[in-house]
Motif scaffolding. Structure first.
Motif, PDB file in Angstrom:
ATOM      1  N   MET A   1       0.833  -1.192   0.000  1.00 17.99           N
ATOM      2  CA  MET A   1       0.000   0.000   0.000  1.00 17.99           C
ATOM      3  C   MET A   1       0.872   1.247   0.000  1.00 17.99           C
ATOM      4  SD  MET A   1      -2.782   1.331   2.806  1.00 17.99           S
ATOM      5  CE  MET A   1      -3.951   0.019   2.445  1.00 17.99           C
ATOM      6  N   PHE A   2       0.523   2.185  -0.863  1.00 18.53           N
ATOM      7  CA  PHE A   2       1.251   3.442  -0.951  1.00 18.53           C
ATOM      8  C   PHE A   2       0.446   4.541  -0.266  1.00 18.53           C
ATOM      9  CE2 PHE A   2       2.687   0.927  -4.523  1.00 18.53           C
ATOM     10  CZ  PHE A   2       4.070   1.073  -4.455  1.00 18.53           C
ATOM     11  N   LYS A   3       1.095   5.282   0.621  1.00 16.14           N
ATOM     12  CA  LYS A   3       0.433   6.367   1.334  1.00 16.14           C
ATOM     13  C   LYS A   3       0.658   7.678   0.579  1.00 16.14           C
ATOM     14  CE  LYS A   3       0.727   4.227   5.894  1.00 16.14           C
ATOM     15  NZ  LYS A   3       1.155   4.391   7.307  1.00 16.14           N
ATOM     16  N   ILE A   4      -0.439   8.284   0.149  1.00 12.27           N
ATOM     17  CA  ILE A   4      -0.371   9.488  -0.661  1.00 12.27           C
ATOM     18  C   ILE A   4      -1.067  10.648   0.056  1.00 12.27           C
ATOM     19  CG2 ILE A   4      -1.072  10.560  -2.827  1.00 12.27           C
ATOM     20  CD1 ILE A   4      -0.786   7.902  -4.174  1.00 12.27           C
ATOM     21  N   ALA A   5      -0.333  11.727   0.229  1.00 16.78           N
ATOM     22  CA  ALA A   5      -0.894  12.936   0.840  1.00 16.78           C
ATOM     23  C   ALA A   5      -1.218  13.946  -0.255  1.00 16.78           C
ATOM     24  CB  ALA A   5       0.094  13.538   1.837  1.00 16.78           C
ATOM     25  N   ILE A   6      -2.370  14.596  -0.128  1.00 20.77           N
ATOM     26  CA  ILE A   6      -2.769  15.651  -1.065  1.00 20.77           C
ATOM     27  C   ILE A   6      -2.979  16.926  -0.258  1.00 20.77           C
ATOM     28  CG2 ILE A   6      -4.454  16.413  -2.761  1.00 20.77           C
ATOM     29  CD1 ILE A   6      -5.211  13.460  -3.176  1.00 20.77           C
ATOM     30  N   CYS A   7      -2.198  17.945  -0.568  1.00 16.79           N
ATOM     31  CA  CYS A   7      -2.286  19.216   0.157  1.00 16.79           C
ATOM     32  C   CYS A   7      -2.725  20.301  -0.813  1.00 16.79           C
ATOM     33  CB  CYS A   7      -0.928  19.550   0.780  1.00 16.79           C
ATOM     34  SG  CYS A   7      -0.959  20.976   1.878  1.00 16.79           S
ATOM     35  N   ASP A  46       0.334  17.325  11.169  1.00 22.11           N
ATOM     36  CA  ASP A  46       0.034  15.895  11.206  1.00 22.11           C
ATOM     37  C   ASP A  46       0.952  15.100  10.284  1.00 22.11           C
ATOM     38  OD1 ASP A  46      -2.184  16.182  12.975  1.00 22.11           O
ATOM     39  OD2 ASP A  46      -3.387  16.915  11.308  1.00 22.11           O
ATOM     40  N   TYR A  47       2.160  15.601  10.063  1.00 20.70           N
ATOM     41  CA  TYR A  47       3.040  14.960   9.095  1.00 20.70           C
ATOM     42  C   TYR A  47       3.432  13.552   9.513  1.00 20.70           C
ATOM     43  CZ  TYR A  47       6.506  14.141   5.573  1.00 20.70           C
ATOM     44  OH  TYR A  47       7.191  13.588   4.519  1.00 20.70           O
ATOM     45  N   GLN A  48       3.362  12.624   8.551  1.00 22.34           N
ATOM     46  CA  GLN A  48       3.752  11.240   8.784  1.00 22.34           C
ATOM     47  C   GLN A  48       5.012  10.943   7.962  1.00 22.34           C
ATOM     48  OE1 GLN A  48       2.147   9.282  10.983  1.00 22.34           O
ATOM     49  NE2 GLN A  48       0.771  11.006  11.381  1.00 22.34           N
ATOM     50  N   PRO A  49       6.122  10.602   8.608  1.00 18.85           N
ATOM     51  CA  PRO A  49       7.349  10.347   7.859  1.00 18.85           C
ATOM     52  C   PRO A  49       7.284   9.125   6.943  1.00 18.85           C
ATOM     53  CG  PRO A  49       7.813  10.790  10.171  1.00 18.85           C
ATOM     54  CD  PRO A  49       6.337  10.599  10.050  1.00 18.85           C
ATOM     55  N   ASP A  50       6.177   8.383   6.981  1.00 14.99           N
ATOM     56  CA  ASP A  50       6.084   7.215   6.113  1.00 14.99           C
ATOM     57  C   ASP A  50       5.215   7.468   4.876  1.00 14.99           C
ATOM     58  OD1 ASP A  50       3.723   7.375   7.517  1.00 14.99           O
ATOM     59  OD2 ASP A  50       3.616   5.255   8.021  1.00 14.99           O
ATOM     60  N   PHE A  51       4.919   8.743   4.571  1.00 14.64           N
ATOM     61  CA  PHE A  51       4.255   9.045   3.308  1.00 14.64           C
ATOM     62  C   PHE A  51       5.170   8.628   2.156  1.00 14.64           C
ATOM     63  CE2 PHE A  51       1.835  12.738   5.421  1.00 14.64           C
ATOM     64  CZ  PHE A  51       0.700  11.964   5.592  1.00 14.64           C
ATOM     65  N   ASP A  52       4.575   8.095   1.099  1.00 20.08           N
ATOM     66  CA  ASP A  52       5.355   7.736  -0.087  1.00 20.08           C
ATOM     67  C   ASP A  52       5.407   8.872  -1.092  1.00 20.08           C
ATOM     68  OD1 ASP A  52       5.983   4.791   0.312  1.00 20.08           O
ATOM     69  OD2 ASP A  52       3.820   4.767   0.594  1.00 20.08           O
ATOM     70  N   LEU A  53       4.291   9.606  -1.217  1.00 24.97           N
ATOM     71  CA  LEU A  53       4.207  10.645  -2.243  1.00 24.97           C
ATOM     72  C   LEU A  53       3.277  11.758  -1.758  1.00 24.97           C
ATOM     73  CD1 LEU A  53       4.848  11.530  -5.184  1.00 24.97           C
ATOM     74  CD2 LEU A  53       2.889  10.149  -5.915  1.00 24.97           C
ATOM     75  N   ILE A  54       3.668  12.991  -2.038  1.00 22.58           N
ATOM     76  CA  ILE A  54       2.848  14.151  -1.674  1.00 22.58           C
ATOM     77  C   ILE A  54       2.553  14.976  -2.918  1.00 22.58           C
ATOM     78  CG2 ILE A  54       2.715  16.284  -0.338  1.00 22.58           C
ATOM     79  CD1 ILE A  54       4.722  15.083   1.623  1.00 22.58           C
ATOM     80  N   VAL A  79      10.709  11.430   0.762  1.00 23.07           N
ATOM     81  CA  VAL A  79       9.344  11.362   0.251  1.00 23.07           C
ATOM     82  C   VAL A  79       9.251  11.982  -1.145  1.00 23.07           C
ATOM     83  CG1 VAL A  79       8.648  13.566   1.309  1.00 23.07           C
ATOM     84  CG2 VAL A  79       6.913  11.815   0.817  1.00 23.07           C
ATOM     85  N   GLY A  80       8.475  11.348  -2.022  1.00 16.74           N
ATOM     86  CA  GLY A  80       8.253  11.900  -3.349  1.00 16.74           C
ATOM     87  C   GLY A  80       7.386  13.143  -3.260  1.00 16.74           C
ATOM     88  N   LEU A  81       7.681  14.136  -4.068  1.00 15.00           N
ATOM     89  CA  LEU A  81       6.970  15.411  -3.987  1.00 15.00           C
ATOM     90  C   LEU A  81       6.634  15.901  -5.392  1.00 15.00           C
ATOM     91  CD1 LEU A  81       5.968  17.745  -2.215  1.00 15.00           C
ATOM     92  CD2 LEU A  81       8.283  18.688  -2.282  1.00 15.00           C
ATOM     93  N   ILE A  82       5.340  16.020  -5.681  1.00 12.64           N
ATOM     94  CA  ILE A  82       4.881  16.555  -6.967  1.00 12.64           C
ATOM     95  C   ILE A  82       4.114  17.845  -6.694  1.00 12.64           C
ATOM     96  CG2 ILE A  82       3.389  16.186  -8.961  1.00 12.64           C
ATOM     97  CD1 ILE A  82       3.984  13.230  -8.808  1.00 12.64           C
TER      98      ILE A  82
END
Length: 237
Positions: A1-7, A46-54, A79-82
Motif C-alpha cells: 500500500m502506498f500512502k499518498i498525501a494531497i495538500c 500531522d506529518y507522517q514520515p512514512d508518506f510515499d508521495l505528496i 518522500v516523493g513530492l509533486i
C-alpha cells in the motif's frame, strides 16, 4: 500500500485528483491510501514520515507549498513530492526542494499517468531502511545511510545527520540496538555509535569524522572497533 498525501485548498480539485489516482491504481493493480490537507500548516502538524508521495499545491493562503516543502525536507529527505500549480513561474523554485516533478492545473489524466509511471519506475522497490522519530521540534525520517553518529544526551540520544542534530527520546541501549542491526554502524564508546561510512581517520583514542567532529574511543572497545572498521573499509575498496 502506498500512502499518498494531497495538500490543496480546493476541495473540488482534491476530489477530481483522487478519482484519477484511483483510476490509475485500478489500472496498475496498486493500492493507495489517501490523506487530505487543506494547507501546509495542517500537513506539517500531522506529518507522517512514512508518506510515499505528496501532491502539493504551490499557492495556498495560510502556508504556501514552497515553504511547506522546505519544512518537509528538513524532516524527510526521501518522500516523493509533486507540485501542483496553475502558474508556470513557480515551477523552477519547486525543484529547489527536491520535487519529483510538477503538474499544471487542471491536471489531465494522461499527464498524471505519465508522471506516476515515472515515479514508480524510479522509486518502487528501492525503499531504503530508515529510522523515524518525533520530538519537540517535529517528526523526522532519516535514512540510516545519512545518519553520521549518535551520542548520549543525558537520558536520551542526540542523532547527527544531514547537517543537523535532533534528540530522539530513547536511551542509548535502545538506539544502539537499532543502529547496530545495520552493517555500517559500530560502537567505539558506550556513549556513541558511529556510521563507519563517515569515519575519516582514527587518531589514538579519537575518531575523526568526515564532518570534522571528533568522537572518543574507549580503550576496552578500541580493538573490536578497529577490526570492524578495517573490515568495513576493506569491503569499500
Amino acid at each position: 500500500m502506498f500512502k499518498i498525501a494531497i495538500c490543496d485548498d480546493e476541495q473540488e480539485f482534491i476530489v477530481e485528483l483522487k478519482q484519477n489516482l484511483r483510476r490509475y491504481a485500478d489500472e496498475t493493480d496498486k493500492t493507495f491510501c489517501f490523506f487530505e490537507f487543506k494547507d501546509g500548516t495542517e500537513l506539517l502538524k500531522d506529518y507522517q514520515p512514512d508518506f510515499d508521495l505528496i501532491f502539493m499545491d504551490i499557492k495556498m493562503e495560510k502556508l504556501n507549498g514552497l515553504k511547506t516543502a522546505e519544512e518537509i525536507r528538513r524532516m524527510d529527505s526521501t518522500v516523493g513530492l509533486i507540485f501542483l500549480t496553475s502558474l508556470k513561474k513557480y515551477v523552477w523554485r519547486g525543484y529547489e526542494y527536491g520535487a519529483v516533478n510538477y503538474l499544471l492545473k487542471p491536471v489531465k489524466y494522461g499527464v498524471l499517468k505519465m508522471e506516476l509511471d515515472r515515479y514508480f519506475a524510479r522509486y518502487q522497490g528501492k525503499d531504503e531502511p530508515y529510522v523515524s522519530f518525533q520530538n519537540d521540534s517535529g517528526k523526522y525520517k532519516v535514512l540510516y545511510k545519512n545518519l553520521c553518529y549518535a551520542e548520549t544526551a543525558k537520558r536520551n540520544v542526540m542523532l547527527h545527520f544531514e547537517g543537523q542534530q535532533q534528540i530522539i527520546y530513547k536511551n542509548m541501549k535502545e538506539v544502539s540496538a537499532l543502529l547496530l542491526s545495520q552493517p555500517q554502524f559500530a560502537c567505539p564508546h558506550q556513549s556513541f555509535v558511529v556510521n563507519m561510512a563517515y569515519v575519516k581517520s582514527v587518531e589514538n583514542l579519537e575518531i575523526v569524522m568526515t564532518t570534522g567532529k571528533r568522537v572518543p574511543i574507549s580503550q576496552p572497545k578500541r580493538k573490536d572497533f578497529m577490526i570492524k572498521l578495517t573490515d568495513f573499509w576493506g569491503d569499500m575498496l
